[in-house]
Design a protein around this motif. Structure first.
Motif, PDB file in Angstrom:
ATOM      1  N   LEU A 163      37.716  19.977  13.563  1.00 21.81           N
ATOM      2  CA  LEU A 163      39.160  19.849  13.356  1.00 21.81           C
ATOM      3  C   LEU A 163      39.590  18.396  13.194  1.00 21.81           C
ATOM      4  O   LEU A 163      40.623  18.116  12.576  1.00 21.81           O
ATOM      5  CB  LEU A 163      39.913  20.484  14.534  1.00 21.81           C
ATOM      6  CG  LEU A 163      39.718  21.995  14.721  1.00 21.81           C
ATOM      7  CD1 LEU A 163      40.409  22.467  15.991  1.00 21.81           C
ATOM      8  CD2 LEU A 163      40.247  22.758  13.507  1.00 21.81           C
ATOM      9  N   SER A 164      38.803  17.490  13.787  1.00 21.18           N
ATOM     10  CA  SER A 164      39.182  16.074  13.734  1.00 21.18           C
ATOM     11  C   SER A 164      37.930  15.219  13.558  1.00 21.18           C
ATOM     12  O   SER A 164      37.401  14.665  14.524  1.00 21.18           O
ATOM     13  CB  SER A 164      39.922  15.686  15.019  1.00 21.18           C
ATOM     14  OG  SER A 164      40.258  14.329  15.006  1.00 21.18           O
ATOM     15  N   PRO A 165      37.424  15.108  12.322  1.00 22.09           N
ATOM     16  CA  PRO A 165      36.164  14.395  12.083  1.00 22.09           C
ATOM     17  C   PRO A 165      36.245  12.883  12.287  1.00 22.09           C
ATOM     18  O   PRO A 165      35.213  12.217  12.337  1.00 22.09           O
ATOM     19  CB  PRO A 165      35.836  14.741  10.626  1.00 22.09           C
ATOM     20  CG  PRO A 165      37.144  15.094  10.013  1.00 22.09           C
ATOM     21  CD  PRO A 165      37.972  15.704  11.095  1.00 22.09           C
ATOM     22  N   ASP A 166      37.453  12.356  12.409  1.00 26.15           N
ATOM     23  CA  ASP A 166      37.574  10.919  12.664  1.00 26.15           C
ATOM     24  C   ASP A 166      37.023  10.610  14.058  1.00 26.15           C
ATOM     25  O   ASP A 166      37.390  11.254  15.045  1.00 26.15           O
ATOM     26  CB  ASP A 166      39.043  10.496  12.582  1.00 26.15           C
ATOM     27  CG  ASP A 166      39.214   9.012  12.869  1.00 26.15           C
ATOM     28  OD1 ASP A 166      38.863   8.200  12.010  1.00 26.15           O
ATOM     29  OD2 ASP A 166      39.675   8.701  13.994  1.00 26.15           O
ATOM     30  N   LEU A 167      36.138   9.603  14.158  1.00 26.99           N
ATOM     31  CA  LEU A 167      35.431   9.330  15.408  1.00 26.99           C
ATOM     32  C   LEU A 167      36.383   8.973  16.547  1.00 26.99           C
ATOM     33  O   LEU A 167      36.241   9.475  17.666  1.00 26.99           O
ATOM     34  CB  LEU A 167      34.421   8.194  15.194  1.00 26.99           C
ATOM     35  CG  LEU A 167      33.590   7.809  16.429  1.00 26.99           C
ATOM     36  CD1 LEU A 167      32.792   9.013  16.923  1.00 26.99           C
ATOM     37  CD2 LEU A 167      32.660   6.642  16.113  1.00 26.99           C
ATOM     38  N   THR A 168      37.362   8.117  16.274  1.00 29.54           N
ATOM     39  CA  THR A 168      38.289   7.700  17.334  1.00 29.54           C
ATOM     40  C   THR A 168      39.093   8.883  17.859  1.00 29.54           C
ATOM     41  O   THR A 168      39.196   9.104  19.071  1.00 29.54           O
ATOM     42  CB  THR A 168      39.241   6.613  16.810  1.00 29.54           C
ATOM     43  OG1 THR A 168      38.475   5.507  16.327  1.00 29.54           O
ATOM     44  CG2 THR A 168      40.173   6.141  17.915  1.00 29.54           C
ATOM     45  N   ARG A 169      39.658   9.647  16.924  1.00 33.80           N
ATOM     46  CA  ARG A 169      40.445  10.815  17.336  1.00 33.80           C
ATOM     47  C   ARG A 169      39.555  11.837  18.043  1.00 33.80           C
ATOM     48  O   ARG A 169      39.985  12.504  18.987  1.00 33.80           O
ATOM     49  CB  ARG A 169      41.115  11.440  16.116  1.00 33.80           C
ATOM     50  CG  ARG A 169      42.202  10.554  15.499  1.00 33.80           C
ATOM     51  CD  ARG A 169      42.702  11.134  14.194  1.00 33.80           C
ATOM     52  NE  ARG A 169      43.266  12.464  14.383  1.00 33.80           N
ATOM     53  CZ  ARG A 169      43.635  13.254  13.368  1.00 33.80           C
ATOM     54  NH1 ARG A 169      43.479  12.847  12.117  1.00 33.80           N
ATOM     55  NH2 ARG A 169      44.152  14.440  13.614  1.00 33.80           N
ATOM     56  N   PHE A 170      38.313  11.941  17.580  1.00 33.09           N
ATOM     57  CA  PHE A 170      37.374  12.870  18.211  1.00 33.09           C
ATOM     58  C   PHE A 170      37.135  12.502  19.675  1.00 33.09           C
ATOM     59  O   PHE A 170      37.208  13.350  20.571  1.00 33.09           O
ATOM     60  CB  PHE A 170      36.053  12.856  17.436  1.00 33.09           C
ATOM     61  CG  PHE A 170      34.936  13.587  18.124  1.00 33.09           C
ATOM     62  CD1 PHE A 170      34.916  14.972  18.168  1.00 33.09           C
ATOM     63  CD2 PHE A 170      33.901  12.884  18.738  1.00 33.09           C
ATOM     64  CE1 PHE A 170      33.890  15.644  18.810  1.00 33.09           C
ATOM     65  CE2 PHE A 170      32.874  13.554  19.373  1.00 33.09           C
ATOM     66  CZ  PHE A 170      32.864  14.936  19.410  1.00 33.09           C
ATOM     67  N   LEU A 171      36.878  11.217  19.944  1.00 33.51           N
ATOM     68  CA  LEU A 171      36.625  10.773  21.313  1.00 33.51           C
ATOM     69  C   LEU A 171      37.861  10.951  22.191  1.00 33.51           C
ATOM     70  O   LEU A 171      37.757  11.352  23.357  1.00 33.51           O
ATOM     71  CB  LEU A 171      36.180   9.310  21.311  1.00 33.51           C
ATOM     72  CG  LEU A 171      34.816   9.031  20.657  1.00 33.51           C
ATOM     73  CD1 LEU A 171      34.537   7.535  20.626  1.00 33.51           C
ATOM     74  CD2 LEU A 171      33.704   9.760  21.416  1.00 33.51           C
ATOM     75  N   VAL A 172      39.031  10.658  21.625  1.00 32.20           N
ATOM     76  CA  VAL A 172      40.275  10.834  22.385  1.00 32.20           C
ATOM     77  C   VAL A 172      40.481  12.302  22.738  1.00 32.20           C
ATOM     78  O   VAL A 172      40.833  12.653  23.873  1.00 32.20           O
ATOM     79  CB  VAL A 172      41.479  10.292  21.581  1.00 32.20           C
ATOM     80  CG1 VAL A 172      42.794  10.689  22.262  1.00 32.20           C
ATOM     81  CG2 VAL A 172      41.391   8.782  21.446  1.00 32.20           C
ATOM     82  N   ASN A 173      40.246  13.185  21.770  1.00 34.87           N
ATOM     83  CA  ASN A 173      40.416  14.624  22.014  1.00 34.87           C
ATOM     84  C   ASN A 173      39.435  15.139  23.063  1.00 34.87           C
ATOM     85  O   ASN A 173      39.783  15.980  23.900  1.00 34.87           O
ATOM     86  CB  ASN A 173      40.238  15.403  20.712  1.00 34.87           C
ATOM     87  CG  ASN A 173      41.412  15.217  19.764  1.00 34.87           C
ATOM     88  OD1 ASN A 173      42.533  14.950  20.210  1.00 34.87           O
ATOM     89  ND2 ASN A 173      41.174  15.341  18.466  1.00 34.87           N
ATOM     90  N   ILE A 174      38.202  14.623  23.000  1.00 36.03           N
ATOM     91  CA  ILE A 174      37.202  15.031  23.993  1.00 36.03           C
ATOM     92  C   ILE A 174      37.643  14.614  25.390  1.00 36.03           C
ATOM     93  O   ILE A 174      37.568  15.394  26.357  1.00 36.03           O
ATOM     94  CB  ILE A 174      35.825  14.416  23.665  1.00 36.03           C
ATOM     95  CG1 ILE A 174      35.189  15.150  22.490  1.00 36.03           C
ATOM     96  CG2 ILE A 174      34.895  14.484  24.871  1.00 36.03           C
ATOM     97  CD1 ILE A 174      34.779  16.570  22.796  1.00 36.03           C
ATOM     98  N   MET A 175      38.114  13.377  25.527  1.00 38.30           N
ATOM     99  CA  MET A 175      38.554  12.891  26.838  1.00 38.30           C
ATOM    100  C   MET A 175      39.765  13.672  27.340  1.00 38.30           C
ATOM    101  O   MET A 175      39.868  13.982  28.532  1.00 38.30           O
ATOM    102  CB  MET A 175      38.858  11.394  26.765  1.00 38.30           C
ATOM    103  CG  MET A 175      37.603  10.526  26.649  1.00 38.30           C
ATOM    104  SD  MET A 175      37.931   8.757  26.786  1.00 38.30           S
ATOM    105  CE  MET A 175      38.740   8.453  25.220  1.00 38.30           C
ATOM    106  N   LEU A 176      40.684  14.004  26.431  1.00 39.09           N
ATOM    107  CA  LEU A 176      41.849  14.794  26.825  1.00 39.09           C
ATOM    108  C   LEU A 176      41.428  16.186  27.289  1.00 39.09           C
ATOM    109  O   LEU A 176      41.936  16.711  28.288  1.00 39.09           O
ATOM    110  CB  LEU A 176      42.834  14.902  25.655  1.00 39.09           C
ATOM    111  CG  LEU A 176      43.610  13.630  25.301  1.00 39.09           C
ATOM    112  CD1 LEU A 176      44.438  13.850  24.033  1.00 39.09           C
ATOM    113  CD2 LEU A 176      44.524  13.225  26.462  1.00 39.09           C
TER     114      LEU A 176
END
Length: 311
Positions: A163-176
């Motif tokens: 859903l969010s292949p961008d690495l930064t957004r991916f890491l943020v979503n994982i942490m959330l």
């Protein structure tokens, strides 16, 4: 010319009474030798009043190799294995260790199988079988084995990346996602709890039935499959009427299912779980948890609810 033999023996540092010989015979025949049936030459029970023993011989019909084993109880058990000198010494030692496990199994169980019925005063008995099955399956999937949690985390991670292949957004979503999971961990675990404890319903009641291992399977066929009916009957006669579970009620109910309860094979326990948690919290300088639940799993997992003290 007779071939020479070699004997290895060991005395275990545990106490096994002579009257446990029947239980030992059952474990040897039905547990240990079950997988070695094609090698059994003979099995003999020596009924000495002080030091009875079980003697059996294993023989490989192809090689002609044999090993005669004996287990003597009545005090500290003595295990002895006699075999031809040409018998592999490591295999002889391995047999010795296997028989040690037989003794430890006898010591741990006392030669008895046990079945427990657990109660709380606020337990719900409506559709108890369906609810217990549902919770047992989920508990085994997520609490007894971390493989399923690991697999679930891979699925969630892959979905977030898709859903969010961008690495930064991916890491943020994982942490959330992990943060939300951590904050809700106490509620998630509490949902799976089989029994809920609070200040007004602070006790857990255990009914323990002990049956000789030789009769245990028959006992399970009669009582375990009817555990819901047994629990409902005991509950309705005692806790539902604001009475503690008593031996007379347990005996009358179990007798209906073919089990004659007596003080030797049946024990009752009343445990103040709320006070135990309260004392631990006070001793550790923590707040009293708002929710207390008991999971019906064998593996302890004190870190299951994360760092939250709300559980």
């Amino acid at each position: 010319m007779m071939s020479s033999t070699r004997t290895v023996s060991k005395t275990l540092d545990v106490e096994i009474k002579a009257e446990c010989i029947d239980q030992l015979e059952y474990i040897v025949n039905s547990v240990y030798l079950e997988s070695k049936k094609r090698f059994i030459d003979f099995v003999v029970k020596k009924t000495d009043p002080l030091n009875p023993s079980i003697i059996f011989r294993l023989r490989d019909s192809l090689t002609g190799m044999w090993a005669e084993c004996s287990i003597t109880i009545g005090g500290k058990p003595i295990i002895s294995i006699t075999a031809p000198s040409s018998f592999n010494f490591r295999e002889q030692e391995a047999l010795l260790r296997e028989l040690e496990e037989v003794i430890y199994l006898l010591k741990e169980t006392g030669g008895y199988g046990k079945l427990y019925f657990t109660f709380t005063s606020n337990m719900e008995l409506t559709h108890i079988r369906t609810r217990e099955s549902y919770k047992d399956i989920l508990s085994k999937l997520f609490f007894n084995n971390l493989v399923f949690i690991f697999a679930l985390s891979i699925i969630v991670t892959s979905t977030i990346w898709f859903l969010s292949p961008d690495l930064t957004r991916f890491l943020v979503n994982i942490m959330l996602f992990q943060a939300v999971l951590l904050l809700l961990s106490d509620r998630i675990v509490f949902t799976f709890c089989n029994w809920k404890i609070d200040k007004l319903n602070r006790y857990t009641y255990l009914v323990e039935c002990r049956v000789p291992l030789g009769e245990y399977q028959d006992f399970l066929k009669r009582c375990y499959v009817k555990r819901t009916e047994i629990k409902r009957d005991i509950f309705n006669r005692t806790l539902a009427l604001k009475r503690d579970i008593d031996f007379e009620t347990v005996r009358d109910v179990l007798l209906k299912y073919g089990f004659e309860a007596n003080p030797q094979n049946t024990a009752l326990r009343k445990i103040d779980v709320y006070s135990i948690v309260s004392k631990v919290a006070e001793k550790c300088g923590l707040k009293m948890p708002r929710r207390i639940g008991i999971l019906n799993i064998a593996m302890p997992n004190a870190g299951m609810s994360g760092i939250s003290f709300r559980m």
